[in-house]
Design a protein around this motif. Structure first.
Motif: not given
Length: 527
Positions: A144-173
């Motif tokens: 339960a702790t592993i699942l709860e702890g993962e859910s607290l932090l994985n939002d940050a990592s996924s949104l970081i990937i999302f931001r970088f990918a958004l920039v790459a799509v917009g700028t092409g680099q």
């Protein structure tokens, strides 16, 4: 606004009723809420629901993360930090990479940057769905702790990937050095802001003449402030909320009074329930709008569903592979921290179940809706409606397929029936016995020399010593507990009648006595 108010009130009422039905059916309520939202969306004459991504990110996400950080066991998080870190960051990155490669290969016109964008959106599992499902099955504290702890932090990592990918799509680099610096600042800045302002909030609670009401209001403001400050300086608002929430939760006894903690718990419980309910209902309500966008782009609905099925399968397989990799790494490098010490057959089943806990939800919805309509040059954002549809398909499929089958799989596998873990009843008894002994020691130490003179102190110490010598008598039988509950109910009825019949008594004093009876009832429920 006035025209939509009855609809919103009816929506909240529906959420409460659906939660009751879900509890009766022993089904995770997010599953039923999504289905209900989807069915409601087809009712003719109802207003169209258009979800603003900023509403999800700023109104819903901060309090949901803040409350979760107050609820999790930090001691258990420290124990399992390697596993939590690998699931929250490495597994999310691996899932996003797998989705990017598959999308680039199977979906016409999908670049790797667009694939990473989609992967960042759908990679983080949803904490609420998993938590709701876990209420109906017994799992060990470590899992339960592993699942709860993962859910607290994985939002940050996924949104970081999302931001970088958004920039790459917009700028092409994609400039690797800039990405590393930005990534480092988002993590360090988010955690630093959370700890700094968490400390400042704790000092404010301590030093200002607050009461229970103002303390609760402060706690409601804090997650929004943490998120806003972090986002203003382009760091991670999610990590700021989580780190600030963990900092404050560890020190809650030092700056919150007992009244603030008791009343605050009820306020937060009700608010989080409503927020979760609205978000999952919105997922179902928004789907027809997304389908309309697909039709506008001329994409066949069957083809889009196929893409959604492929991405969902990739996410499930990637998570299962990651779970087995984590188990192998734990056995090789830290065998003392192996989650299971049962038979080999049970040990190797557990990653399969962990991999099956990847239901998607709130963050994926918000990130998908946050994709801009156009690029900087004014051109339409490529495949936006298809990405939205795939995201909704992944959310629906994981909630329905994994959400409905996970409790059955856990019970059927018997994987958690051989775990040598301290039982709840035994743990409760151990805490009580040690607390009673410490209570007697404190009473005797503080009142040294005064016990013989004070009959009340003598009676108090005698009562606590009796609890030490006769622990079996401390626990109430069910019949005694029922009789005592009826007594408390009678006391409340008497006070209510007394308040009506005695004009000189103030309502406030009556309410205070009823509140004390309520606290006593809650105490007895735990005996």
């Amino acid at each position: 606004m006035h025209e939509q108010l009855p609809f919103m009130l009816a929506l909240v009422a529906a959420i409460v009723l659906i939660e009751m039905l879900a509890t009766k059916l022993r089904i995770a309520y997010p599953v039923l809420l999504v289905i209900a939202g989807l069915l409601i969306s087809f009712v003719p004459g109802l207003p169209k629901v258009q979800v603003d991504p900023n509403m999800i990110f700023f109104i819903f996400l901060p309090p949901l993360l803040f409350e979760a950080s107050w609820s999790i066991s930090f001691k258990e998080m420290k124990k399992w930090w390697r596993m939590i870190g690998s699931f929250a960051f490495l597994v999310v990155l691996f899932s996003a990479l797998a989705v990017a490669v598959v999308a680039n290969y199977f979906i016409p016109g999908f670049s790797l940057a667009l694939g990473f964008l989609l992967g960042g959106i759908v990679s983080p599992p949803d904490a609420v769905s998993t938590g709701a499902i876990m209420k109906f099955v017994k799992i060990p504290r470590s899992t339960a702790t592993i699942l709860e702890g993962e859910s607290l932090l994985n939002d940050a990592s996924s949104l970081i990937i999302f931001r970088f990918a958004l920039v790459a799509v917009g700028t092409g680099q994609f400039i690797f050095q800039d990405a590393i610096l930005s990534f480092s600042w988002m993590i360090a800045g988010g955690i630093g802001i959370g700890l700094l302002f968490g400390w400042l909030f704790a000092q404010a609670h301590k030093r200002l003449p607050t009461d229970a009401a103002s303390d609760i209001v402060f706690t409601l403001i804090e997650p929004y402030f943490l998120y806003w400050v972090a986002e203003q300086v382009h760091s991670s608002g999610v990590l700021a909320v989580v780190s600030g929430g963990l900092f404050l939760s560890l020190r809650r006894l030092t700056f919150l009074t007992s009244a603030s903690r008791i009343r605050g718990y009820s306020v937060w419980e009700a608010m989080i329930f409503i927020l979760n309910g609205i978000v999952f209902m919105l997922i179902g309500l928004e789907l027809p709008e997304v389908v309309d966008g697909l039709h506008a782009d001329g994409i066949p609905i069957g083809q889009a569903i196929t893409y959604g099925l492929i991405v969902t399968a990739i996410l499930i397989v990637a998570r299962i592979i990651s779970s087995y990799s984590a188990l192998v790494a734990t056995i090789l490098f830290r065998p003392d921290l192996a989650v299971l010490r049962g038979s080999s057959r049970i040990r190797w089943r557990m990653p399969l179940l962990l991999g099956w806990t990847g239901m998607r939800g709130v963050v994926s919805l918000a990130a998908a809706l946050a994709i801009p309509l156009t690029l900087k040059g004014g051109a339409p954002f490529p495949h936006r409606n298809l990405i939205l549809f795939i995201t909704f398909t992944v959310i629906l499929l994981t909630l329905l397929i994994q959400g409905l089958t996970l409790p059955y799989l856990i019970k059927r596998s018997g994987i958690f029936g051989h775990i040598p873990e301290l039982g709840e009843e035994e743990a409760r008894h151990r805490i009580k016995s040690q607390l009673v002994a410490e209570t007697v020691r404190i009473l005797k130490a503080q009142q040294d020399g005064q016990v013989e003179k004070d009959v009340h102190l003598q009676r108090m110490i005698t009562q606590w010593e009796h609890k030490i010598n006769n622990p079996e008598q401390v626990k109430m039988s069910e019949s005694t507990k029922k009789a005592y509950m009826e007594l408390l109910d009678g006391q409340r009825n008497f006070l209510s009648a007394l308040n009506r019949n005695d004009a000189e008594l103030h309502d406030e004093m009556i309410r205070l006595h009823i509140y004390q009876i309520d606290l006593e009832e809650e105490r007895v429920k735990l005996l």
